[in-house]
Design an enzyme around this catalytic site. Structure first.
Site, mmCIF file in Angstrom:
data_model
loop_
_atom_site.group_PDB
_atom_site.id
_atom_site.type_symbol
_atom_site.label_atom_id
_atom_site.label_comp_id
_atom_site.label_asym_id
_atom_site.label_seq_id
_atom_site.Cartn_x
_atom_site.Cartn_y
_atom_site.Cartn_z
ATOM 1 N N CYS A 37 -0.759 3.793 -11.454
ATOM 2 C CA CYS A 37 -1.386 2.512 -10.026
ATOM 3 C C CYS A 37 -2.940 2.108 -10.285
ATOM 4 O O CYS A 37 -3.522 1.876 -11.371
ATOM 5 C CB CYS A 37 -1.370 1.691 -8.671
ATOM 6 N N PHE A 72 0.282 -1.482 0.300
ATOM 7 C CA PHE A 72 0.042 0.371 0.157
ATOM 8 C C PHE A 72 1.273 1.554 0.218
ATOM 9 O O PHE A 72 0.974 1.999 0.497
ATOM 10 C CB PHE A 72 -0.672 -0.259 1.160
ATOM 11 N N LYS A 76 -6.315 -4.618 -2.057
ATOM 12 C CA LYS A 76 -6.024 -4.272 -3.047
ATOM 13 C C LYS A 76 -6.833 -3.357 -3.684
ATOM 14 O O LYS A 76 -6.542 -1.979 -4.419
ATOM 15 C CB LYS A 76 -4.023 -4.130 -3.272
ATOM 16 N N GLY A 79 -3.250 10.574 -11.908
ATOM 17 C CA GLY A 79 -2.028 9.139 -13.269
ATOM 18 C C GLY A 79 -1.805 8.427 -12.507
ATOM 19 O O GLY A 79 -1.552 8.180 -11.189
#
Length: 481
Positions: A267, A150, A211, A264
């Site tokens: 990820c 994370f 996630k 942006g």
């Protein structure tokens, strides 16, 4: 422990776990990257990481290699930290790097070990990795776990050493014990600092989904406030004040409610697309249909900057959009966020390129991302400093919220620019200060004071009590029946 893949994710984890006292080996097939790390050079921008790299190289707790055999022999726990980019020609995740890393490592294992996935992957990947391991390292007792990362670029060191939570998907007590040992340094640091780190031990599917679900939620929150910005722009509201007001609600919170040109990076954009693609494969595509609109809102905000720039500069329309021929534009920012040199899917860089394609003379300046920006957009012109970018510009676009831009003196910059016009694409500037310094300031998500909301007009008659006239819908001709 080893970290297979020493890009942004793997290198940061390797360095930080060495800092916690573990014996760490980093592996990559990229010879140049391994040489740079071995020499004490971090091949990307991340505050604080270079110092930790050099300290742990000197202490002997950290080294790097390009040998799968050495990596397999060294580690008890192997973290897979390779990229999962968007699949060419599609929206799903490309797992070829995961497959290459797992099979390359497994083929050289000679004893029981634990392979822990950290890459962001579609749900079901961990079971697929188990099958790969069984095929390439049969009978050795090699097991698989999944523990998503994370990290936030710009504060990744703290996110590794002091995480908000640890999530682990395991299938045996032995695997759980090894994962616990691998994270003991983090938990001991937390105890020493009188903090708690929540640990969630769960199944493979849930660990993988955590996630992508977190990224989908954050992307949705950002696109929501940008959708509100679109409404504010036509209704006469101020999205900055709106965001502040709703952010006081503890159920909503104020983080990720800053309207602007959108998200942006490497990820959020590709992860929400891969999440949709995987849900479609599983027969649950309808559940994530809203993420398509989240993506569309995000992309639309980039075009809003071009529309606003054309309006401020008085550019004529053309068949493909506004024509900026001869306009001199300074673009401040190239990375997708401050404190990073990552230009992947960066709104700032895409807007700069779009302005240049429309005929504008664009000069781009970014405190850390110039080299990567020049590789990604070699046709753009780059300035050596903030002053060089602004000098003689007819329009300044602030598109990444670097502190250097937020704290710049608008009066001094006004003396450099040809025309004091500024678009605050991140709503990060002090609008009052820039206006007082003579700039015509436009943020995203608000309407100029001299423009009425679209589709409305004031009642003509005066109110006897002296109250201001009420708005009403603009009259439109009634279609003939």
């Amino acid at each position: 422990m080893t970290f297979v893949g020493t890009g942004y994710l793997g290198a940061t984890y390797a360095v930080c776990f060495a800092e916690l006292g573990y014996e760490v080996l980093g592996f990559d097939v990229d010879v140049a990257r391994i040489a740079a790390l071995t020499a004490g050079t971090v091949p990307f921008h991340e505050p604080g990481l270079t110092e930790l790299l050099r300290r742990n190289l000197a202490a002997g707790r950290l080294r790097f290699t390009t040998s799968y055999a050495e990596t397999a022999d060294f580690g008890d726990v192997h973290f897979v930290c390779v990229g999962t980019p968007q699949r060419p020609g599609g929206t799903g995740a490309d797992l070829s790097y995961v497959e290459s890393a797992v099979t390359g490592l497994a083929a050289h294992l000679t004893r029981p070990a634990l392979i822990v996935g950290k890459s962001t992957v579609p749900v079901g990947t961990a079971e697929w990795v188990e099958r790969l391991v069984a095929k390439h390292a049969p009978g050795l007792g090699v097991q698989v776990a999944w523990s998503p990362e994370f990290l936030q670029e710009g504060r990744a060191v703290q996110d590794v050493l002091r995480p908000s939570r640890i999530v682990v998907g395991v299938r045996s007590e032995w695997a759980g014990a090894l994962v616990d040992a691998a994270h003991r340094g983090i938990l001991e640091l937390a105890a020493a600092e009188d903090r708690e780190v929540p640990v969630v031990v769960t199944d493979f599917a849930t660990a993988e989904l955590v996630k992508v679900a977190a990224n989908a939620f954050l992307a949705t929150k950002i696109s929501f406030i940008n959708a509100m910005a679109e409404v504010c722009e036509v209704a006469g509201g101020d999205v900055t004040q709106l965001a502040r007001a709703i952010g006081y609600d503890p159920r909503i919170g104020n983080r990720f409610l800053q309207a602007g040109v959108g998200f942006g990076g490497g990820c959020l954009p590709k992860d929400i697309r891969a999440f949709q693609a995987r849900a479609q494969e599983l027969g649950a595509g309808e559940a994530l249909r809203f993420l398509h609109e989240v993506d569309l809102i995000n992309q639309r905000r980039r075009g809003k900057v071009l529309q606003l720039a054309a309006e401020l500069l008085g550019c004529p329309p053309g068949p493909g959009g506004p024509q900026f021929a001869g306009a001199r534009v300074a673009v401040l920012g190239a990375t997708f966020k401050p404190h990073s040199d990552d230009v992947r899917d960066a709104p700032a860089l895409q807007i700069a390129a779009a302005l240049a394609r429309a005929g504008a003379g664009v000069r781009v300046y970014d405190p850390a991302g110039m080299a990567n920006a020049a590789l990604a957009q070699p046709g753009l012109r780059f300035a050596e400093s903030l002053d060089d970018a602004v000098r003689d510009a007819e329009l300044v676009c602030v598109l990444t919220e670097w502190p250097e831009f937020r704290t710049a003196d608008p009066a001094r910059l006004g003396r450099l620019a040809a025309t004091p016009l500024v678009i605050d694409g991140r709503n990060c500037l002090d609008a009052a200060a820039w206006t007082a310094a003579g700039w015509r300031y436009r943020g995203l998500g608000s309407r100029p004071a001299d423009r009425a909301p679209a589709g409305w007009t004031a009642l003509d008659q005066d109110d006897p009590a002296g109250r201001p006239p009420l708005p009403r819908p603009a009259t439109r001709p009634v279609a003939a029946r």
